[in-house]
Write a protein that holds these residues in place. Sequence first.
Motif, PDB file in Angstrom:
ATOM      1  N   ARG A  60       0.838  -1.198   0.000  1.00  0.00           N
ATOM      2  CA  ARG A  60       0.000   0.000   0.000  1.00  0.00           C
ATOM      3  C   ARG A  60       0.872   1.248   0.000  1.00  0.00           C
ATOM      4  NH1 ARG A  60      -5.330   0.443   0.692  1.00  0.00           N
ATOM      5  NH2 ARG A  60      -5.454  -1.766   1.256  1.00  0.00           N
ATOM      6  N   ARG A  61       0.475   2.226  -0.806  1.00  0.00           N
ATOM      7  CA  ARG A  61       1.304   3.398  -1.073  1.00  0.00           C
ATOM      8  C   ARG A  61       1.653   4.204   0.167  1.00  0.00           C
ATOM      9  NH1 ARG A  61      -1.833   7.074  -4.992  1.00  0.00           N
ATOM     10  NH2 ARG A  61      -0.090   8.418  -4.387  1.00  0.00           N
ATOM     11  N   THR A  63      -2.374  -3.132  -7.932  1.00  0.00           N
ATOM     12  CA  THR A  63      -1.641  -1.943  -8.378  1.00  0.00           C
ATOM     13  C   THR A  63      -2.402  -1.252  -9.495  1.00  0.00           C
ATOM     14  OG1 THR A  63       0.467  -2.980  -7.798  1.00  0.00           O
ATOM     15  CG2 THR A  63       0.547  -1.109  -9.309  1.00  0.00           C
ATOM     16  N   GLU A 118      -1.753   5.029 -12.185  1.00  0.00           N
ATOM     17  CA  GLU A 118      -1.991   6.413 -11.745  1.00  0.00           C
ATOM     18  C   GLU A 118      -1.455   7.343 -12.831  1.00  0.00           C
ATOM     19  OE1 GLU A 118      -3.825   7.045  -9.350  1.00  0.00           O
ATOM     20  OE2 GLU A 118      -3.730   5.358  -7.949  1.00  0.00           O
ATOM     21  N   GLY A 125       6.488   3.765  -8.075  1.00  0.00           N
ATOM     22  CA  GLY A 125       5.618   4.450  -7.142  1.00  0.00           C
ATOM     23  C   GLY A 125       5.844   5.955  -7.192  1.00  0.00           C
ATOM     24  N   ASP A 150       5.256   9.244  -1.903  1.00  0.00           N
ATOM     25  CA  ASP A 150       4.690   8.171  -1.083  1.00  0.00           C
ATOM     26  C   ASP A 150       5.669   7.771   0.018  1.00  0.00           C
ATOM     27  OD1 ASP A 150       2.369   8.115  -2.518  1.00  0.00           O
ATOM     28  OD2 ASP A 150       2.912   6.391  -3.750  1.00  0.00           O
ATOM     29  N   THR A 158       9.404   1.783  -4.411  1.00  0.00           N
ATOM     30  CA  THR A 158       9.184   0.630  -5.280  1.00  0.00           C
ATOM     31  C   THR A 158      10.339   0.515  -6.261  1.00  0.00           C
ATOM     32  OG1 THR A 158       8.017   1.849  -7.023  1.00  0.00           O
ATOM     33  CG2 THR A 158       6.684   1.035  -5.188  1.00  0.00           C
ATOM     34  N   ASP A 208      -6.261   3.770  -4.160  1.00  0.00           N
ATOM     35  CA  ASP A 208      -4.976   4.260  -3.656  1.00  0.00           C
ATOM     36  C   ASP A 208      -4.212   3.166  -2.915  1.00  0.00           C
ATOM     37  OD1 ASP A 208      -4.781   6.806  -4.663  1.00  0.00           O
ATOM     38  OD2 ASP A 208      -5.905   7.714  -3.020  1.00  0.00           O
ATOM     39  N   SER A 236      -1.700   0.246  -4.312  1.00  0.00           N
ATOM     40  CA  SER A 236      -0.366   0.333  -4.893  1.00  0.00           C
ATOM     41  C   SER A 236      -0.517   1.001  -6.250  1.00  0.00           C
ATOM     42  CB  SER A 236       0.228  -1.073  -5.040  1.00  0.00           C
ATOM     43  OG  SER A 236       1.446  -1.038  -5.753  1.00  0.00           O
ATOM     44  N   GLY A 237       0.430   1.850  -6.624  1.00  0.00           N
ATOM     45  CA  GLY A 237       0.271   2.603  -7.865  1.00  0.00           C
ATOM     46  C   GLY A 237       1.496   2.563  -8.755  1.00  0.00           C
TER      47      GLY A 237
END
Length: 216
Positions: A63-64, A98, A101, A155, A159, A163, A183, A185-186
């Motif tokens: 999670r971001r 994921t 974004e 990422g 954040d 990543t 929101d 994982s991005g």
Amino acid sequence: MRNNCVGAAGNSGVPGIVGTAGEPGLKGESGDSAGGAVYTRWGRTTCGSDAVLVYQGFTGGSRRFLKGGGANYQCMAYDAEYNSRNTFFANISSIVGTEYETYNFGIFSSSARNQNAPCAVCQAKTRSSVIMIPGKRNCPTNEWTLEYEGYLMSGFSEDNGKTTFECVDAQPEYRHGEGADNDGSGMFFNRVICQQGVPCPPYKSNNAITCVVCTN
């Protein structure tokens, strides 16, 4: 007294007739099934070139907005198998889907934003090496085979967690029905900052960095 002297060697005889060839041996097992270069094609459900699909999955990550967890994306298999008897742990890390974004930069389709990214693990059986080159759209020489080209994504820079950088296919697919903005994982595009030791040109400050995946 006996004479111990050795006489001169005689002439060589005529060579004998060549024998009949034996039967061929058994054919060894082919090594094609185990060899080859393996790579993950992020953002797609199929493989490039003549590569073989090993499995399809969805892109998972931490999670971001959390400080801990894993740093790299995972291509999570759809057909999950479990071994643990427990159904819940108090102190664990979590993997979530994921999302792209990508906003409205005109690079991916606007419909891709907040959709969850698929992935495919591929095997190029006739090749043994794989390389991802950031900042390129073509492979180094004709000896390398283009598997796919795309954009270098990671990422978000603000954040909490970090990543890895991955090459996401330039023509991404997405998992339909997963368009909620969770929101979790991005994946975000990357650019360079020219004042920070980056050669500009050829790099440009406000262009999304490209990438290419090649096998040899």
